[in-house]
Design a protein around this motif. Structure first.
Motif, PDB file in Angstrom:
ATOM      1  N   LYS A   6      42.368  39.264  41.467  1.00  6.09           N
ATOM      2  CA  LYS A   6      41.513  40.287  42.069  1.00  6.09           C
ATOM      3  C   LYS A   6      41.534  40.194  43.584  1.00  6.09           C
ATOM      4  O   LYS A   6      41.628  41.217  44.287  1.00  6.09           O
ATOM      5  CB  LYS A   6      40.071  40.147  41.560  1.00  6.09           C
ATOM      6  CG  LYS A   6      39.106  41.163  42.173  1.00  6.09           C
ATOM      7  CD  LYS A   6      37.699  40.964  41.679  1.00  6.09           C
ATOM      8  CE  LYS A   6      36.756  41.997  42.297  1.00  6.09           C
ATOM      9  NZ  LYS A   6      36.662  41.901  43.765  1.00  6.09           N
ATOM     10  N   GLN A   7      41.465  38.987  44.112  1.00  5.31           N
ATOM     11  CA  GLN A   7      41.428  38.810  45.559  1.00  5.31           C
ATOM     12  C   GLN A   7      42.752  39.184  46.215  1.00  5.31           C
ATOM     13  O   GLN A   7      42.778  39.776  47.294  1.00  5.31           O
ATOM     14  CB  GLN A   7      41.067  37.361  45.904  1.00  5.31           C
ATOM     15  CG  GLN A   7      40.798  37.126  47.390  1.00  5.31           C
ATOM     16  CD  GLN A   7      40.042  35.832  47.630  1.00  5.31           C
ATOM     17  OE1 GLN A   7      38.946  35.648  47.118  1.00  5.31           O
ATOM     18  NE2 GLN A   7      40.623  34.919  48.391  1.00  5.31           N
ATOM     19  N   THR A   8      43.867  38.872  45.551  1.00  8.65           N
ATOM     20  CA  THR A   8      45.185  39.168  46.129  1.00  8.65           C
ATOM     21  C   THR A   8      45.600  40.627  45.933  1.00  8.65           C
ATOM     22  O   THR A   8      46.284  41.193  46.782  1.00  8.65           O
ATOM     23  CB  THR A   8      46.261  38.253  45.523  1.00  8.65           C
ATOM     24  OG1 THR A   8      46.236  38.366  44.090  1.00  8.65           O
ATOM     25  CG2 THR A   8      46.019  36.807  45.922  1.00  8.65           C
ATOM     26  N   SER A   9      45.171  41.233  44.792  1.00  8.47           N
ATOM     27  CA  SER A   9      45.575  42.623  44.523  1.00  8.47           C
ATOM     28  C   SER A   9      44.540  43.629  44.998  1.00  8.47           C
ATOM     29  O   SER A   9      44.846  44.812  45.169  1.00  8.47           O
ATOM     30  CB  SER A   9      45.814  42.822  43.026  1.00  8.47           C
ATOM     31  OG  SER A   9      44.598  42.743  42.301  1.00  8.47           O
ATOM     32  N   GLY A  10      43.302  43.181  45.176  1.00 10.28           N
ATOM     33  CA  GLY A  10      42.248  44.068  45.640  1.00 10.28           C
ATOM     34  C   GLY A  10      41.561  44.860  44.551  1.00 10.28           C
ATOM     35  O   GLY A  10      40.780  45.777  44.846  1.00 10.28           O
ATOM     36  N   GLY A  11      41.824  44.556  43.278  1.00  6.28           N
ATOM     37  CA  GLY A  11      41.183  45.302  42.196  1.00  6.28           C
ATOM     38  C   GLY A  11      41.259  44.566  40.879  1.00  6.28           C
ATOM     39  O   GLY A  11      41.751  43.430  40.798  1.00  6.28           O
ATOM     40  N   ARG A  33      33.198  47.502  39.908  1.00  6.19           N
ATOM     41  CA  ARG A  33      34.240  48.515  39.715  1.00  6.19           C
ATOM     42  C   ARG A  33      33.679  49.792  39.102  1.00  6.19           C
ATOM     43  O   ARG A  33      34.067  50.901  39.485  1.00  6.19           O
ATOM     44  CB  ARG A  33      35.345  47.944  38.829  1.00  6.19           C
ATOM     45  CG  ARG A  33      36.438  48.942  38.437  1.00  6.19           C
ATOM     46  CD  ARG A  33      37.300  49.343  39.623  1.00  6.19           C
ATOM     47  NE  ARG A  33      38.393  50.209  39.209  1.00  6.19           N
ATOM     48  CZ  ARG A  33      38.306  51.530  39.071  1.00  6.19           C
ATOM     49  NH1 ARG A  33      37.145  52.147  39.328  1.00  6.19           N
ATOM     50  NH2 ARG A  33      39.342  52.243  38.690  1.00  6.19           N
ATOM     51  N   THR A  41      33.441  33.242  47.591  1.00  5.47           N
ATOM     52  CA  THR A  41      34.439  34.310  47.586  1.00  5.47           C
ATOM     53  C   THR A  41      34.787  34.637  46.140  1.00  5.47           C
ATOM     54  O   THR A  41      34.266  34.018  45.204  1.00  5.47           O
ATOM     55  CB  THR A  41      35.708  33.857  48.317  1.00  5.47           C
ATOM     56  OG1 THR A  41      36.280  32.740  47.602  1.00  5.47           O
ATOM     57  CG2 THR A  41      35.409  33.433  49.745  1.00  5.47           C
ATOM     58  N   ASP A  42      35.713  35.587  45.919  1.00  7.26           N
ATOM     59  CA  ASP A  42      36.152  35.879  44.557  1.00  7.26           C
ATOM     60  C   ASP A  42      36.797  34.650  43.919  1.00  7.26           C
ATOM     61  O   ASP A  42      36.546  34.343  42.749  1.00  7.26           O
ATOM     62  CB  ASP A  42      37.154  37.040  44.554  1.00  7.26           C
ATOM     63  CG  ASP A  42      36.476  38.382  44.795  1.00  7.26           C
ATOM     64  OD1 ASP A  42      35.259  38.489  44.541  1.00  7.26           O
ATOM     65  OD2 ASP A  42      37.164  39.321  45.237  1.00  7.26           O
TER      66      ASP A  42
END
Length: 424
Positions: free
Chosen positions: A379-384, A251, A51-52
């Motif tokens: 990144k995983q929690t914010s989505g970016g 991205r 995962t990330d």
């Protein structure tokens, strides 16, 4: 002429060994950055079920052993010298890098990355111990600049080289080739470096290198300032090494080869800026300017320019994003050699350079641990990628402020004998 000066290599061999140290650092950084290219490959992450957050943990594995061994390696080079400890560490990390290509399970991959970090732990303490003993203050900036050119060229070519080898062959063969080809460096190292060189063994005259207790080192606000600055500087650098390849592919939708192209220019930018700015700083010192004030000015300017990375994170334009990616990392080059010269040479007594470099490099290693893990989590929690790059901005500001406030001569490590003489 002192016994130590007599032991120094002649000018030609001195500069040749410096270049060789730079090449060794280049190979070390190629070995540590190649994982970032592999982690930008979907087939690689799928094979190991990453995962990330998992990608962040794997990227950081190198730095767990690297951090743990920094202070011990600093003591080793101060006590036993540079030549053989460096050679042993070099062999270890090259073999471990090659072994990455033979792993089929995540656990094995983590283990060989830990071994790679253990082998590379010798690089910084040994290199700065040798430079401090062989270059005067008005040469130290360019000496560090040449040495640091190796670290940045390694970072510059590591990702595109790994990406090219993956595309041309496969990710296992990429690791094997990078590991084994590096071993050719050992021959000139064993021929050029002598155990009797200054900086390659215990100081021949211990009276000129008085013992400084470890407690005195850790009581120094200047040392703590350098620890903070090292962390903040390297947080951005290690983000670029470990996550920028994935950022450019995921991205900004670049191909693997095009990603390598922009990674190359970002790290070559920081290398060239570091070399030129260190030469300019040396010239200013040679003309009578205060070396502490000069180098602090370059360091703060570097952190300020690097803050432009946030402009790249928030733009929707691919061209602007790529522009600021190159400019921000290149601008940080103003701080590269100058902060290391200031924190590891100018303000540090010679007899403990290896140990202090080891202490300072623990924070560098911690940055290598925190940057990929925190980036993956954000990144995983914010989505970016905006949240991870905002964190970089915060650390860059903290680094600039710490440099301004804490890097002062009066707060450098105290030599006990000097204190006694002043009071006599």
């Amino acid at each position: 002429m002192t016994r130590e000066n007599e032991a120094r290599p002649d000018a030609a061999r001195r500069w040749a060994i410096l270049v060789l140290l730079g090449l060794g650092a280049m190979l070390a950084f190629v070995s540590r950055t190649n994982m970032g290219a592999a982690l930008a490959l979907g087939a690689f992450t799928h094979q190991f079920g990453l995962t990330d957050v998992g990608r962040g943990w794997l990227n950081s594995a190198f730095f767990w052993s690297y951090a743990a061994l920094q202070i011990p390696m600093g003591w080793v080079v101060d006590r036993y010298g540079v030549k053989w400890p460096y050679a042993i560490g070099f062999i270890l990390w090259c073999i471990a890098t090659a072994a990455c290509g033979m792993m089929t399970a995540l656990g094995g991959l983590v283990v060989v990355r830990l071994i790679t970090g253990a082998g590379e732990a010798i690089v910084i303490p040994a290199s700065y111990r040798w430079i401090r003993s062989n270059f005067a203050e008005n040469e130290s900036g360019i000496a560090v600049g040449i040495y640091m050119l190796g670290t940045k060229v390694g970072s510059a070519i590591g990702t595109p080289l790994a990406a090219w080898l993956i595309v041309a062959f496969s990710w296992p063969l990429m690791f094997i080739l990078i590991g084994l080809i590096g071993l050719f460096w050992l021959l000139p190292w064993l021929v050029l470096v002598r155990a009797s060189d200054a900086g390659a063994g215990p100081p021949p005259d211990t009276r000129s290198h008085p013992h400084i207790p470890f407690a005195n080192i850790m009581k120094s606000p200047m040392v703590w300032g350098s620890i903070i600055i090292n962390f903040c500087y390297n947080y951005f650098v290690f983000y670029c090494m470990t996550w920028m390849p994935a950022y450019l592919v995921e991205r900004r939708h670049l191909s693997l080869n095009r990603m390598g192209f922009y990674s190359f220019f970002s790290f070559m930018g920081i290398a060239l800026v570091a070399l030129v700015s260190s030469w300019i700083a040396d010239e200013m010192v040679r003309r009578g300017r205060d070396p502490v004030a000069v180098r602090k000015g370059f360091v703060i300017a570097g952190f300020v320019i690097a803050c432009t990375e946030l402009l790249g994170a928030t733009t929707n334009s691919i061209d602007l994003a790529l522009f600021w990616a190159v400019i921000s990392l290149s601008g940080l080059g103003l701080a590269t050699a100058n902060h290391l010269t200031l924190c590891r040479l100018t303000l540090i007594p010679e007899g403990v350079v290896g140990l202090v470099a080891g202490v300072q490099n623990v924070s560098t290693s911690v940055a290598g641990i925190v940057a990929p893990i925190l980036t993956g989590w954000l990144k995983q929690t914010s989505g970016g990628y905006e949240a991870p790059m905002t964190a970089i901005f915060f650390f860059l500001v903290l680094g600039a402020v710490s440099c301004l406030v804490l890097l002062q001569r009066k707060w450098a490590p105290v030599v006990p004998e000097a204190v006694e003489l002043e009071g006599a």
